[in-house]
Each structure stands twice: as structure tokens, then as C-alpha cells.
Motif scaffolding. Structure first.
Motif, mmCIF file in Angstrom:
data_model
loop_
_atom_site.group_PDB
_atom_site.id
_atom_site.type_symbol
_atom_site.label_atom_id
_atom_site.label_comp_id
_atom_site.label_asym_id
_atom_site.label_seq_id
_atom_site.Cartn_x
_atom_site.Cartn_y
_atom_site.Cartn_z
ATOM 1 N N VAL A 1 0.836 -1.199 0.000
ATOM 2 C CA VAL A 1 0.000 0.000 0.000
ATOM 3 C C VAL A 1 0.873 1.253 0.000
ATOM 4 C CG1 VAL A 1 -1.733 1.295 1.314
ATOM 5 C CG2 VAL A 1 -1.913 -1.188 1.118
ATOM 6 N N GLN A 2 1.928 1.247 0.781
ATOM 7 C CA GLN A 2 2.843 2.391 0.802
ATOM 8 C C GLN A 2 3.461 2.624 -0.568
ATOM 9 O OE1 GLN A 2 5.617 1.462 3.918
ATOM 10 N NE2 GLN A 2 4.308 2.266 5.540
ATOM 11 N N ASP A 3 3.886 1.553 -1.233
ATOM 12 C CA ASP A 3 4.478 1.694 -2.567
ATOM 13 C C ASP A 3 3.467 2.281 -3.550
ATOM 14 O OD1 ASP A 3 6.826 0.630 -1.619
ATOM 15 O OD2 ASP A 3 6.418 -1.402 -2.330
ATOM 16 N N ALA A 4 2.208 1.839 -3.445
ATOM 17 C CA ALA A 4 1.181 2.364 -4.351
ATOM 18 C C ALA A 4 0.938 3.849 -4.100
ATOM 19 C CB ALA A 4 -0.116 1.575 -4.162
ATOM 20 N N ILE A 5 0.894 4.246 -2.834
ATOM 21 C CA ILE A 5 0.677 5.667 -2.521
ATOM 22 C C ILE A 5 1.853 6.502 -3.014
ATOM 23 C CG2 ILE A 5 0.396 7.330 -0.652
ATOM 24 C CD1 ILE A 5 -1.013 5.152 0.938
ATOM 25 N N VAL A 6 3.070 6.020 -2.777
ATOM 26 C CA VAL A 6 4.255 6.745 -3.235
ATOM 27 C C VAL A 6 4.231 6.898 -4.758
ATOM 28 C CG1 VAL A 6 6.765 6.635 -3.447
ATOM 29 C CG2 VAL A 6 5.672 6.093 -1.267
ATOM 30 N N HIS A 7 3.888 5.836 -5.453
ATOM 31 C CA HIS A 7 3.843 5.878 -6.921
ATOM 32 C C HIS A 7 2.796 6.872 -7.409
ATOM 33 C CE1 HIS A 7 2.663 4.430 -10.957
ATOM 34 N NE2 HIS A 7 3.962 4.212 -11.097
ATOM 35 N N ASP A 8 1.587 6.815 -6.838
ATOM 36 C CA ASP A 8 0.505 7.696 -7.284
ATOM 37 C C ASP A 8 0.804 9.157 -6.965
ATOM 38 O OD1 ASP A 8 -0.831 5.508 -8.222
ATOM 39 O OD2 ASP A 8 -2.177 5.340 -6.504
ATOM 40 N N VAL A 9 1.268 9.417 -5.750
ATOM 41 C CA VAL A 9 1.536 10.808 -5.364
ATOM 42 C C VAL A 9 2.707 11.365 -6.168
ATOM 43 C CG1 VAL A 9 2.223 12.315 -3.468
ATOM 44 C CG2 VAL A 9 0.554 10.491 -3.068
ATOM 45 N N THR A 10 3.738 10.568 -6.383
ATOM 46 C CA THR A 10 4.878 11.028 -7.184
ATOM 47 C C THR A 10 4.439 11.350 -8.609
ATOM 48 O OG1 THR A 10 6.407 9.708 -5.866
ATOM 49 C CG2 THR A 10 7.168 10.425 -8.021
ATOM 50 N N ASN A 11 3.608 10.506 -9.196
ATOM 51 C CA ASN A 11 3.090 10.792 -10.533
ATOM 52 C C ASN A 11 2.283 12.084 -10.545
ATOM 53 O OD1 ASN A 11 4.239 8.530 -11.673
ATOM 54 N ND2 ASN A 11 2.392 7.277 -11.508
ATOM 55 N N GLY A 12 1.474 12.273 -9.481
ATOM 56 C CA GLY A 12 0.682 13.490 -9.407
ATOM 57 C C GLY A 12 1.538 14.736 -9.297
ATOM 58 N N VAL A 13 2.628 14.650 -8.553
ATOM 59 C CA VAL A 13 3.521 15.798 -8.417
ATOM 60 C C VAL A 13 4.251 16.070 -9.731
ATOM 61 C CG1 VAL A 13 5.592 16.653 -7.260
ATOM 62 C CG2 VAL A 13 3.806 15.526 -5.926
ATOM 63 N N MET A 14 4.737 15.017 -10.373
ATOM 64 C CA MET A 14 5.529 15.197 -11.588
ATOM 65 C C MET A 14 4.701 15.752 -12.745
ATOM 66 S SD MET A 14 8.616 14.447 -10.839
ATOM 67 C CE MET A 14 9.316 14.436 -12.486
ATOM 68 N N VAL B 1 8.476 11.780 -0.932
ATOM 69 C CA VAL B 1 7.137 11.225 -0.696
ATOM 70 C C VAL B 1 7.226 9.979 0.178
ATOM 71 C CG1 VAL B 1 5.101 10.224 -1.785
ATOM 72 C CG2 VAL B 1 6.245 12.176 -2.842
ATOM 73 N N ARG B 2 8.227 9.140 -0.054
ATOM 74 C CA ARG B 2 8.375 7.928 0.741
ATOM 75 C C ARG B 2 8.665 8.266 2.205
ATOM 76 N NH1 ARG B 2 8.557 2.850 -0.727
ATOM 77 N NH2 ARG B 2 8.684 3.483 -2.925
ATOM 78 N N GLN B 3 9.403 9.320 2.444
ATOM 79 C CA GLN B 3 9.651 9.736 3.818
ATOM 80 C C GLN B 3 8.363 10.142 4.516
ATOM 81 O OE1 GLN B 3 12.673 12.764 3.931
ATOM 82 N NE2 GLN B 3 14.290 11.409 3.171
ATOM 83 N N VAL B 4 7.469 10.752 3.760
ATOM 84 C CA VAL B 4 6.175 11.122 4.330
ATOM 85 C C VAL B 4 5.336 9.881 4.620
ATOM 86 C CG1 VAL B 4 3.990 12.307 3.873
ATOM 87 C CG2 VAL B 4 6.157 13.399 3.275
ATOM 88 N N VAL B 5 5.281 8.972 3.651
ATOM 89 C CA VAL B 5 4.408 7.799 3.767
ATOM 90 C C VAL B 5 4.902 6.837 4.842
ATOM 91 C CG1 VAL B 5 3.535 5.782 2.515
ATOM 92 C CG2 VAL B 5 3.613 8.009 1.401
ATOM 93 N N THR B 6 6.207 6.767 5.036
ATOM 94 C CA THR B 6 6.755 5.859 6.050
ATOM 95 C C THR B 6 7.043 6.564 7.377
ATOM 96 O OG1 THR B 6 9.006 6.250 5.209
ATOM 97 C CG2 THR B 6 7.782 4.366 4.307
#
Length: 326
Positions: free
Chosen positions: A76-89, A125-130
Motif C-alpha cells: 500500500v505504501q508503494d502504491a501511494i508513493v507511486h501515485d503521489v509522485t506521478n501526481g507531483v511530476m 514522498v516515501r519519507q512522508v508515507v513511512t
């Protein structure tokens, strides 16, 4: 001496004849007992499903407590990181930064610079999610989403139900703003939040009907199942056999519910859009239906144990009595 009077045979008293019951009484009684036991067995898995659905749909605290462990789930963390990173980029445009670079060199430099910037954003983003504060953000997001779902299903209208990820983006924006290069990136991220559609507008009316049916049936089905099983047991002439049949029947219908859950899970995952990671969706589905699965297996175990005790218990007791010294 009458035909029904007891006679002595080998030192024991027994009746020569038994008065027969009315000709239709026994078949009707047996059919009634079988029908009640069958209905009770069929109502058992329906009771489990409706009680679970009602608790998850109407109790926000219970739902939040159920999905809270997912905040620490790696998929779930990996999915959130992927989605949020895509949204930022998607909101970062680097073309203006490369105007001074010769046109022939821009494509390669842009690709290399974009890859490095994405790695930087992914790390933040990963620092935030973890981080330690993310479970609180996760709980708040799902609490708001569940309340929106409950409001949508209890009110009129067909507005879609969404999962608002604004709190997550706010944490990411703050994280980027405090890391050198991230100052410019933070200003490029829009203030509007990101949303994940949980229930589309065309699906809201059908979900509302199912929601109302669940709320009506959940208090009634468990009682109806218990009454049918008890009435069928009391009506049966051979109650030991009836108890065995009831146990086997309840175990079989509960096993069918378990198989149906696996089938529905597979079809639901196959029907998800490609943008939703399957491992994260699987973890969410397994966590959400975990209590229902536990209840199903508990019902199967209890039903089989009841049937086994009814089948083995009385013969074992009689054998023990014969073997015990007098």
C-alpha cells in the motif's frame, strides 16, 4: 389380554405392538423438519455476510480500525508513493529551465534531469508515507471517505464518493518545501487535492438499494436462521440425525460463501483500472474482508464439530458404559 398390552419375553418387558401414528403425520413432520433445517442452513451464510456488511458500512470507527494497519503495509505504501509522485511530476514543467541549452542537447538532458528529479520527489514522498505521522493522516483520510460514503448512501442524489488525498499532498508539499531544490517544486504543486473515485455516480443508486437491504436484513437474518434450525431440530423425530444433518448443511453453505468470496475477490481485482496496483488492492480487499472470512471459518469449524459430536458422541458413551466395570 389386549394386543397392545406388554408381554414378558426372555425376562424383559416389551410391547407387542405400538399404536401407529396417523398415516400422514410422520411424513409431514419429517418434511417440515427437513425444510426448516435446510432454510436455516441457507440463512447462516447470508446472516454472516449481511452482519459484516452492515458493520463495515454503517460503523465508521469499526471501518477505520479495520483499515488502520494498511498504513504500514509495504504494498500500500508503494502504491501511494507511486501515485503521489506521478501526481507531483505532472505539474512540473522543466522546458523553461532548459532554454539556455542547445536544442540538440535538450532531449537527453531533459530525460536525465527528469529521472533525477523523479527520484528526488519519490524519496521525499516515501519519507512522508513511512513517517510516524502518516498513520494519523491515513486514518483521517479514510474516516472522511467513510463518512462521505455513509452520507451518499443514506441521502438522495448520485454524487460520486471519493477518497480525498489532500492531507497526504499537504504533507508532501511541506516535505518538498524544506529540502533545498524542493522549494520550487512545492510552489508548482497545485493547492487542490487529489481524489480517488470509490463509487461512481451511475453506481450510487444500486449501492444505495443494497445498503438499505443490508440494513434491513442484518438484524433479522441471524434470528431467522437460529429459529429455523432450532425448530427443525425440535420437530425432527430422530434428533441426533437432524443435528448431524444441520451441522453438515451449515458447514457446506458456509464453505460455499467462502468460495463465493474468493470468486468475487478475483473478479473485482480483474475489473480494476490498470492504474490501480493489484497488490495494494489485494491487501485492501483481504484486510476489509478479514473479519468475514474469520467468521465463515469459525462457522464451518463449529458446524463440523457439532456434527462430529452428534455422530460419535452417543455411540462412544454407550461403548464406555459397556466397558466400564460395574
Amino acid at each position: 389380554m389386549s394386543a397392545s398390552a406388554p408381554v414378558r419375553l426372555r425376562g424383559r418387558m416389551r410391547e407387542a405392538e405400538r399404536l401407529p401414528e396417523p398415516p400422514r403425520r410422520q411424513p409431514v413432520r419429517a418434511l417440515g423438519a427437513c425444510a426448516l433445517l435446510l432454510i436455516g442452513s441457507l440463512l447462516l451464510p447470508l446472516s454472516l455476510a449481511t452482519v459484516w456488511a452492515r458493520s463495515e458500512l454503517t460503523d465508521t470507527d469499526r471501518y477505520v480500525a479495520t483499515v488502520a494497519p494498511l498504513a504500514a503495509n509495504h504494498t500500500v505504501q508503494d502504491a501511494i508513493v507511486h501515485d503521489v509522485t506521478n501526481g507531483v511530476m505532472t505539474h512540473i514543467r522543466l522546458d523553461g529551465l532548459l532554454k539556455a541549452i542547445p536544442r540538440a542537447e535538450r532531449a537527453a538532458l531533459l530525460k536525465r534531469f527528469t529521472r533525477g528529479l523523479r527520484e528526488f520527489v519519490d524519496k521525499q514522498v516515501r519519507q512522508v508515507v513511512t513517517g510516524r505521522s502518516f498513520p494519523e493522516v491515513w486514518t483521517g483520510v479514510h474516516r472522511a471517505a467513510h463518512r462521505a460514503l455513509d452520507d451518499s448512501l443514506t441521502a438522495s442524489g448520485d454524487a460520486p464518493v471519493t477518497l480525498d488525498l489532500t492531507p497526504v499532498l499537504d504533507r508532501v508539499r511541506h516535505q518538498l518545501a524544506g529540502n533545498g531544490l524542493g522549494i520550487d517544486i512545492a510552489h508548482r504543486i497545485p493547492r487542490m487535492g487529489a481524489e480517488v473515485v470509490l463509487l461512481r455516480s451511475p453506481d450510487v443508486p444500486r449501492a444505495r438499494l443494497a445498503y438499505r437491504a443490508v440494513r434491513t436484513a442484518a438484524p433479522l437474518l441471524p434470528s431467522a436462521a437460529a429459529v429455523c434450525l432450532l425448530a427443525g431440530f425440535l420437530l425432527a423425530r430422530r434428533r441426533r440425525r437432524a443435528l448431524i444433518c444441520a451441522g453438515v448443511g451449515c458447514a457446506a453453505t458456509a464453505a460455499l460463501l467462502a468460495a463465493a468470496l474468493d470468486l468475487l475477490r478475483a473478479r473485482a481485482l480483474d475489473g480494476l483500472p490498470a492504474v490501480i496496483p493489484r497488490p495494494a488492492a489485494s491487501a485492501y480487499a483481504d484486510t476489509l474482508t478479514g473479519s468475514l472470512r474469520d467468521g465463515v471459518w469459525l462457522a464451518i469449524g463449529a458446524a463440523l464439530a457439532t456434527a462430529a459430536v452428534a455422530a460419535i458422541g452417543p455411540p462412544a458413551v454407550r461403548a464406555a458404559r459397556r466397558l466400564s466395570p460395574r
